[in-house]
Write an enzyme that holds these catalytic residues in place. Structure first.
Site, PDB file in Angstrom:
ATOM      1  N   TYR A  96       0.832  -1.208   0.000  1.00  0.00           N
ATOM      2  CA  TYR A  96       0.000   0.000   0.000  1.00  0.00           C
ATOM      3  C   TYR A  96       0.866   1.258   0.000  1.00  0.00           C
ATOM      4  O   TYR A  96       1.535   1.575   0.986  1.00  0.00           O
ATOM      5  CB  TYR A  96      -0.945   0.028   1.207  1.00  0.00           C
ATOM      6  CG  TYR A  96      -1.902  -1.147   1.276  1.00  0.00           C
ATOM      7  CD1 TYR A  96      -2.368  -1.765   0.112  1.00  0.00           C
ATOM      8  CD2 TYR A  96      -2.351  -1.651   2.489  1.00  0.00           C
ATOM      9  CE1 TYR A  96      -3.238  -2.845   0.169  1.00  0.00           C
ATOM     10  CE2 TYR A  96      -3.228  -2.728   2.548  1.00  0.00           C
ATOM     11  CZ  TYR A  96      -3.653  -3.326   1.385  1.00  0.00           C
ATOM     12  OH  TYR A  96      -4.512  -4.391   1.446  1.00  0.00           O
ATOM     13  N   HIS A 154      -0.268 -12.032   0.496  1.00  0.00           N
ATOM     14  CA  HIS A 154      -1.104 -10.995  -0.113  1.00  0.00           C
ATOM     15  C   HIS A 154      -1.497 -11.324  -1.566  1.00  0.00           C
ATOM     16  O   HIS A 154      -0.645 -11.353  -2.446  1.00  0.00           O
ATOM     17  CB  HIS A 154      -0.331  -9.662  -0.082  1.00  0.00           C
ATOM     18  CG  HIS A 154      -1.168  -8.455  -0.318  1.00  0.00           C
ATOM     19  ND1 HIS A 154      -0.688  -7.182  -0.146  1.00  0.00           N
ATOM     20  CD2 HIS A 154      -2.461  -8.305  -0.728  1.00  0.00           C
ATOM     21  CE1 HIS A 154      -1.637  -6.305  -0.432  1.00  0.00           C
ATOM     22  NE2 HIS A 154      -2.716  -6.971  -0.800  1.00  0.00           N
TER      23      HIS A 154
HETATM   24  P1  NAD Z   1     -13.413   0.115   1.135  1.00  0.00           P
HETATM   25  O1  NAD Z   1     -14.566  -0.581   0.532  1.00  0.00           O
HETATM   26  O2  NAD Z   1     -13.211   0.016   2.590  1.00  0.00           O
HETATM   27  O3  NAD Z   1     -13.509   1.646   0.666  1.00  0.00           O
HETATM   28  C1  NAD Z   1     -12.550   2.592   1.034  1.00  0.00           C
HETATM   29  C2  NAD Z   1     -12.942   3.950   0.448  1.00  0.00           C
HETATM   30  O4  NAD Z   1     -14.149   4.393   1.073  1.00  0.00           O
HETATM   31  C3  NAD Z   1     -11.898   5.025   0.744  1.00  0.00           C
HETATM   32  O5  NAD Z   1     -11.900   5.959  -0.318  1.00  0.00           O
HETATM   33  C4  NAD Z   1     -12.429   5.665   2.010  1.00  0.00           C
HETATM   34  O6  NAD Z   1     -11.930   6.972   2.151  1.00  0.00           O
HETATM   35  C5  NAD Z   1     -13.920   5.646   1.746  1.00  0.00           C
HETATM   36  N1  NAD Z   1     -14.752   5.665   2.974  1.00  0.00           N
HETATM   37  C6  NAD Z   1     -14.545   5.009   4.147  1.00  0.00           C
HETATM   38  N2  NAD Z   1     -15.527   5.281   5.024  1.00  0.00           N
HETATM   39  C7  NAD Z   1     -16.401   6.113   4.393  1.00  0.00           C
HETATM   40  C8  NAD Z   1     -17.615   6.723   4.772  1.00  0.00           C
HETATM   41  N3  NAD Z   1     -18.142   6.542   5.983  1.00  0.00           N
HETATM   42  N4  NAD Z   1     -18.240   7.525   3.867  1.00  0.00           N
HETATM   43  C9  NAD Z   1     -17.721   7.718   2.646  1.00  0.00           C
HETATM   44  N5  NAD Z   1     -16.564   7.157   2.207  1.00  0.00           N
HETATM   45  C10 NAD Z   1     -15.907   6.361   3.083  1.00  0.00           C
HETATM   46  O7  NAD Z   1     -12.099  -0.412   0.367  1.00  0.00           O
HETATM   47  P2  NAD Z   1     -10.604  -0.682   0.790  1.00  0.00           P
HETATM   48  O8  NAD Z   1      -9.992   0.463   1.516  1.00  0.00           O
HETATM   49  O9  NAD Z   1      -9.935  -1.180  -0.425  1.00  0.00           O
HETATM   50  O10 NAD Z   1     -10.710  -1.917   1.783  1.00  0.00           O
HETATM   51  C11 NAD Z   1     -10.580  -1.793   3.177  1.00  0.00           C
HETATM   52  C12 NAD Z   1      -9.258  -2.345   3.694  1.00  0.00           C
HETATM   53  O11 NAD Z   1      -9.227  -3.753   3.558  1.00  0.00           O
HETATM   54  C13 NAD Z   1      -7.998  -1.855   2.963  1.00  0.00           C
HETATM   55  O12 NAD Z   1      -7.598  -0.590   3.446  1.00  0.00           O
HETATM   56  C14 NAD Z   1      -7.041  -2.966   3.283  1.00  0.00           C
HETATM   57  O13 NAD Z   1      -6.531  -2.803   4.595  1.00  0.00           O
HETATM   58  C15 NAD Z   1      -7.932  -4.205   3.234  1.00  0.00           C
HETATM   59  N6  NAD Z   1      -7.961  -4.850   1.904  1.00  0.00           N
HETATM   60  C16 NAD Z   1      -7.151  -5.917   1.704  1.00  0.00           C
HETATM   61  C17 NAD Z   1      -7.125  -6.541   0.465  1.00  0.00           C
HETATM   62  C18 NAD Z   1      -6.207  -7.700   0.257  1.00  0.00           C
HETATM   63  O14 NAD Z   1      -5.557  -8.131   1.189  1.00  0.00           O
HETATM   64  N7  NAD Z   1      -6.110  -8.247  -0.925  1.00  0.00           N
HETATM   65  C19 NAD Z   1      -7.929  -6.091  -0.584  1.00  0.00           C
HETATM   66  C20 NAD Z   1      -8.774  -5.026  -0.343  1.00  0.00           C
HETATM   67  C21 NAD Z   1      -8.788  -4.414   0.911  1.00  0.00           C
END
Ligand code: NAD
Length: 317
Positions: free
Chosen positions: A59, A124
């Site tokens: 990230y 990952h």
């Molecule tokens: P997400 O679906 O959590 O969306 C994140 C987006 O939504 C960001 O732009 C954030 O600013 C926004 N957001 C958060 N809360 C909000 C709210 N209340 N209102 C409006 N917008 C809001 O997607 P993500 O960040 O990709 O996934 C969450 C976490 O999961 C990642 O940060 C990561 O730690 C993990 N993740 C891991 C993998 C993997 O291991 N392959 C893949 C995807 C995500």
């Protein structure tokens, strides 16, 4: 007000907050985030009962790990009061799940995070490597790191759900403690549900990430790089507008939908501001608006694209 719920993570003995802090936004993945905002978000999350923080060397090309490490240290709370997961095998310059690389990777992550150990280390996005290498080489290397006390539990992450059964069917029971799935338990795609009984039978903890489908289920919409089809993006924006007209926020409904299944230990949402932290914690504490949620699910599930429901590439294994 009630505390944020804690849920058991498989057989690990860990209790994760139902809302987890996804730190990919701290690596500027969804746009620039100042260090002040990052620190305030982490501090506020912990204050409101979030005890689980997830990051990866991938990230922001290690930026997320560094910023999260500094923010956690600045809180000055005992190490056993929060749970940190990071990952190995995926880097900005590509994938490498070899024993040698993942072993070095953990030391590099610990250094950036300023920690002596991580609670969970996850391979990952394993669909981009050889699953047989994950089974025969990567996981045995992680077991050695577990014995050395550098990591407490082992996990695997990926998009296609089939990768989890492939690996779990081939490793000794209890070797893989956790799986992290993303974009498969949200309003527009809940296919993870079918896998939950299998995971439960194996005692494997379940983390579900991206409840907002990486920005699709927000009023602001997804970032430029989001792989969903134009049809799905337009439908989600229409759904967001529909919710707004009805006095609801699509992100809150989406959070409540993902949180509603208690076989999921933690719903990991990416956050980059105190406002988002407070909204997502409030979503977990308020009673869900089930009628609206069901209507929204039906609307979004009617959308047919040539791809899977998130518009993400379908697995080839
Ligand atoms: P997400 O679906 O959590 O969306 C994140 C987006 O939504 C960001 O732009 C954030 O600013 C926004 N957001 C958060 N809360 C909000 C709210 N209340 N209102 C409006 N917008 C809001 O997607 P993500 O960040 O990709 O996934 C969450 C976490 O999961 C990642 O940060 C990561 O730690 C993990 N993740 C891991 C993998 C993997 O291991 N392959 C893949 C995807 C995500």
């Amino acid at each position: 007000m009630a505390n944020l719920e804690l849920r058991s993570l498989g057989n690990t003995g860990l209790k994760l907050s139902s809302v987890g802090f996804g730190a990919s936004p701290l690596g500027n993945v969804f746009g620039p985030v100042s260090e002040d905002d990052a620190f305030a978000s982490v501090r506020d999350a912990f204050r409101l009962g979030i005890n689980f923080f997830d990051t990866s060397p991938y990230y922001g090309g290690t930026v997320s790990e560094k910023v999260l490490g500094k923010a956690l240290k600045a809180m000055g709370v005992p190490r056993n009061e929060y749970i940190v997961s990071t990952k190995c095998g995926r880097y900005v310059d590509g994938f490498d799940f070899s024993a040698d690389r993942v072993t070095r990777s953990v030391d590099e992550s610990l250094d950036r995070l300023q920690l002596d150990y991580v609670d969970i280390l996850q391979c990952h996005d394993i669909e981009f490597g050889s699953l047989d290498q994950i089974v025969n080489e990567t996981i045995p290397a992680l077991q050695k790191l577990k014995e050395a006390g550098k990591i407490r539990f082992i996990g695997i992450t990926g998009l296609p759900l089939g990768v989890f059964t492939y690996v779990l069917d081939r490793v000794p029971p209890g070797t893989v403690d956790v799986i992290l799935s993303y974009c498969h338990y949200s309003i527009n795609d809940s296919t993870l549900e079918d896998l939950l009984p299998y995971l439960k039978s194996k005692g494997v903890g379940v983390i579900s990430a991206s409840p907002l489908s990486m920005g699709l289920l927000t009023e602001r919409g997804p970032p430029e790089w989001h792989p969903a089809s134009p049809e799905l993006k337009a439908a989600c924006q229409a759904a967001a507008a529909y919710c707004k007209e009805n006095g609801k926020n699509i992100s809150k409904l989406a959070m409540q939908y993902s949180l509603s299944n208690k076989d999921i230990s933690s719903v990991l949402v990416g956050m980059n501001s105190v406002k988002q932290v407070e909204e997502n914690v409030a979503a977990a504490k308020d009673s869900p608006c089930l009628g609206k949620m069901r209507k929204l699910c039906q609307r979004l599930k009617r959308i047919k694209t040539g791809e899977n429901q998130n518009g993400l590439p379908v697995q080839q294994n």
